[in-house]
Structures are given as C-alpha cells and as structure tokens.
Motif scaffolding. Structure first.
Motif, short mmCIF file in Angstrom:
data_model
loop_
_atom_site.label_atom_id
_atom_site.label_comp_id
_atom_site.label_asym_id
_atom_site.label_seq_id
_atom_site.Cartn_x
_atom_site.Cartn_y
_atom_site.Cartn_z
N UNK A 1 0.84 -1.21 0.00
CA UNK A 1 0.00 0.00 0.00
C UNK A 1 0.86 1.25 0.00
N UNK A 2 1.91 1.28 0.83
CA UNK A 2 2.80 2.43 0.89
C UNK A 2 3.48 2.63 -0.47
N UNK A 3 3.95 1.55 -1.09
CA UNK A 3 4.61 1.65 -2.39
C UNK A 3 3.66 2.22 -3.44
N UNK A 4 2.40 1.79 -3.42
CA UNK A 4 1.40 2.31 -4.36
C UNK A 4 1.16 3.80 -4.13
N UNK B 1 5.61 2.55 6.71
CA UNK B 1 4.72 2.46 7.86
C UNK B 1 5.13 1.43 8.93
N UNK B 2 6.20 0.67 8.69
CA UNK B 2 6.65 -0.33 9.67
C UNK B 2 8.15 -0.17 9.88
N UNK B 3 8.55 -0.14 11.15
CA UNK B 3 9.98 -0.12 11.49
C UNK B 3 10.23 -1.26 12.45
N UNK B 4 11.07 -2.21 12.05
CA UNK B 4 11.45 -3.31 12.93
C UNK B 4 12.76 -2.93 13.61
#
Length: 112
Positions: A12-15, A104-107
């Motif tokens: 979704x972020x890439x889109x 949107x995600x950071x590990x």
C-alpha cells in the motif's frame, strides 16, 4: 547499545508513493532527509536497498543450496532500507522509530 532499525515498505505504501506527484514525492523524500539529519548523531550507518525485484535469494534448508531470482518469500512487506543506531536503550530506539516519516513499519533489532 546498538540497534538496527529496518524500514519496512508495504504494498500500500509503495502504491501511494508511486501515485504521488513530483512535488509531493520530493516533500516525502525531504522529510526522510530531515529525519536523518536530526538523528545523525545517533546513526552509525544507513542505506537504502535496491528494489525487491533485484534481490537474489539462497535457500539453504533444501539440502543442496537453491538460488532464485527475487525474494523467495511472497509477502506484502519488504525491507527497503536500514539504519544502525547507537542509543542508550530500547526506549531511545523506539523514540527514533516512532518519528520515522516514511515506511509504515519499522522493525528494531539489537546488534549482538
């Protein structure tokens, strides 16, 4: 303590990034640049990875090593970059991750 913050991009972020106009995309990249500048005293190394379609995967659990083009695991999230940081503790690493302006995600993983 050293931690690696892995920036995980979702489909979704890439889109959304792809759909942005040039000015909006430039503003998004500038926000990332500001984040790196603001936290530069804690960042010991960072890089942006090439797109996932350029990956090569080596599977070692099938007896004989198997090499495939692209990522082996089909997923909706891919690591697009990382930063190694040196901070006092996990709380400080979490503070950095919470302020990340892009994916949107950071590990977060400690470096052993």
């Amino acid at each position: 303590m050293k931690y690696v913050l892995m920036f995980v991009e979702t489909e979704q972020f890439a889109k959304e990034l792809e759909a942005m106009g040039e000015l909006e995309r430039r503003a998004a990249y500038e926000a990332v640049g500001r984040w790196f500048a603001e936290h530069g005293d804690k960042i010991t190394h960072h890089t942006h990875l090439a797109p996932v379609h350029t990956a090569t995967t080596v599977r070692l659990d099938a007896g004989e090593p198997v090499v495939t083009d692209g990522p082996f695991v089909e997923g909706k999230e891919v690591v697009s970059g990382f930063a190694e940081v040196e901070v006092a503790d996990l709380d400080e690493a979490l503070k950095l991750a919470r302020s990340w302006p892009a994916c949107p995600v950071v590990e977060i993983r400690p470096v052993s």
